[in-house]
Design an enzyme around this catalytic site. Sequence first.
Site, PDB file in Angstrom:
ATOM      1  CE1 TYR A 260       0.370   0.710   4.622  1.00 10.14           C
ATOM      2  CE2 TYR A 260       0.099  -1.660   4.401  1.00 10.14           C
ATOM      3  CZ  TYR A 260       0.468  -0.562   5.151  1.00 10.14           C
ATOM      4  OH  TYR A 260       0.922  -0.741   6.424  1.00 10.14           O
ATOM      5  CG  HIS A 310       5.350   1.796   1.964  1.00 13.87           C
ATOM      6  ND1 HIS A 310       4.000   1.570   2.026  1.00 13.87           N
ATOM      7  CD2 HIS A 310       5.746   2.096   3.209  1.00 13.87           C
ATOM      8  CE1 HIS A 310       3.603   1.752   3.279  1.00 13.87           C
ATOM      9  NE2 HIS A 310       4.643   2.060   4.019  1.00 13.87           N
TER      10      HIS A 310
END
Length: 334
Positions: A260, A310
Amino acid sequence: MSPLPQNKFWTFFLLCCILTFTTLLFSYTFTDPPFHFLKYASRISGSFFSKDICACDSCMADLGEDAWLADHFNLSILPLMTRDSSALSEDTYRWWQWLQREENPANYTQVVEELFRIIPEEGVFMDAGPQRCRTCSVVGNSGNLKGSNYGALIDTSDLVIRMNKAPTKGFEKDVGAKTTHHVMYPESAVDLSNTTSLVLVPFKTLDLQWIISALTTGTIRGTYMPVKSWIKANKNKVVVINPRFIKYVYESWLEGRGHYPSTGFLTLMFALHICDEVSVFGFGADQHGNWHHYWEHNQLAGAFRHTGVHDGDYEYNLTLTLADKHKIQMFRGR
Ligand SMILES: *[C@@H]1O[C@H](CO)[C@@H](O)[C@H](O)[C@H]1NC(C)=O
Ligand SMILES: *[C@@H]1O[C@H](CO)[C@@H](O)[C@H](O)[C@H]1NC(C)=O
Ligand SMILES: *[C@@H]1O[C@H](CO)[C@@H](O)[C@H](O)[C@H]1NC(C)=O
Ligand SMILES: *[C@@H]1O[C@H](CO)[C@@H](O)[C@H](O)[C@H]1NC(C)=O
């Protein structure tokens, strides 16, 4: 004292006006449908027509003819949660709940209801228009801010948005002293001044429960790690990022890269959606290629770049692309 030159001037001026008007009318009537005309006109006269969009020299919402921007940027997605916009589709809810794989989440609807009994509900920031020129500084936490002397420049923006543990005390010369918005999640929370708006990025239902608790009873002391049970912040200035916005950033901008989006990238996207002009500081590595925080002495301490959660490289590439397209201005420090 001859009136003639002035007459000539006015005749010339009038002619110019007529010529401009007829040219525009001609292109309006005969070459393009009305919708295209506006785009056409904004291409030839640039910032003049940009003024219809905002009052700055360049406007975030002015995407011009750029297909890449049009593909990624959806200005109708509101970044902040309101009572009305808080309801999530089944799909969005499931996606969001999966981010940190919360077990036995509380009833989301009920938590949100309770949340808006504590924090205000305003359609804040969504006031873009020809009268508005909102300038913003997004200040990341990179060590490249050290010795940059950006402080005064950062503080000239209407909004100064910082994130996570970012301190200003003792670093004012390089990072500025003003903070209008501080983006955080429970595990990265810090106390704020009364004039700063806390921007919560919720990655799970417990995060919403945490902000309620941290502003009232102090009962929640841990998530997947110990967290601040109390937070010093102005309740009237707390806002919450809509999970739907996080999903939009993940799908539309990151195209599914990483698990995410990082707080840094979400903060940048938040700014893109609420500001007319965005300056970006403290993103990326320093001159030696180190990825540490500006307040850390140990240059390896913050070697968090490849956390697996990430996709930092991809996010940074997007950031550079936005700078290439003059949608943001990047200050790279040293
Ligand atoms: C932008 O978002 C709105 C609201 O979700 C949606 O209806 C619309 O189709 C989106 N536009 C584009 C170009 O994806
Ligand atoms: C959550 O609470 C709302 C309102 O109180 C209720 O309508 C809904 O059925 C509950 N959802 C679940 C999954 O229990
Ligand atoms: C903080 O600001 C609020 C208004 O937003 C005000 O009511 C409150 O008194 C202030 N508190 C302090 C400690 O200054
Ligand atoms: C981003 O990455 C693409 C390839 O993945 C590359 O072509 C492009 O030049 C990069 N953009 C910037 C600004 O680094």
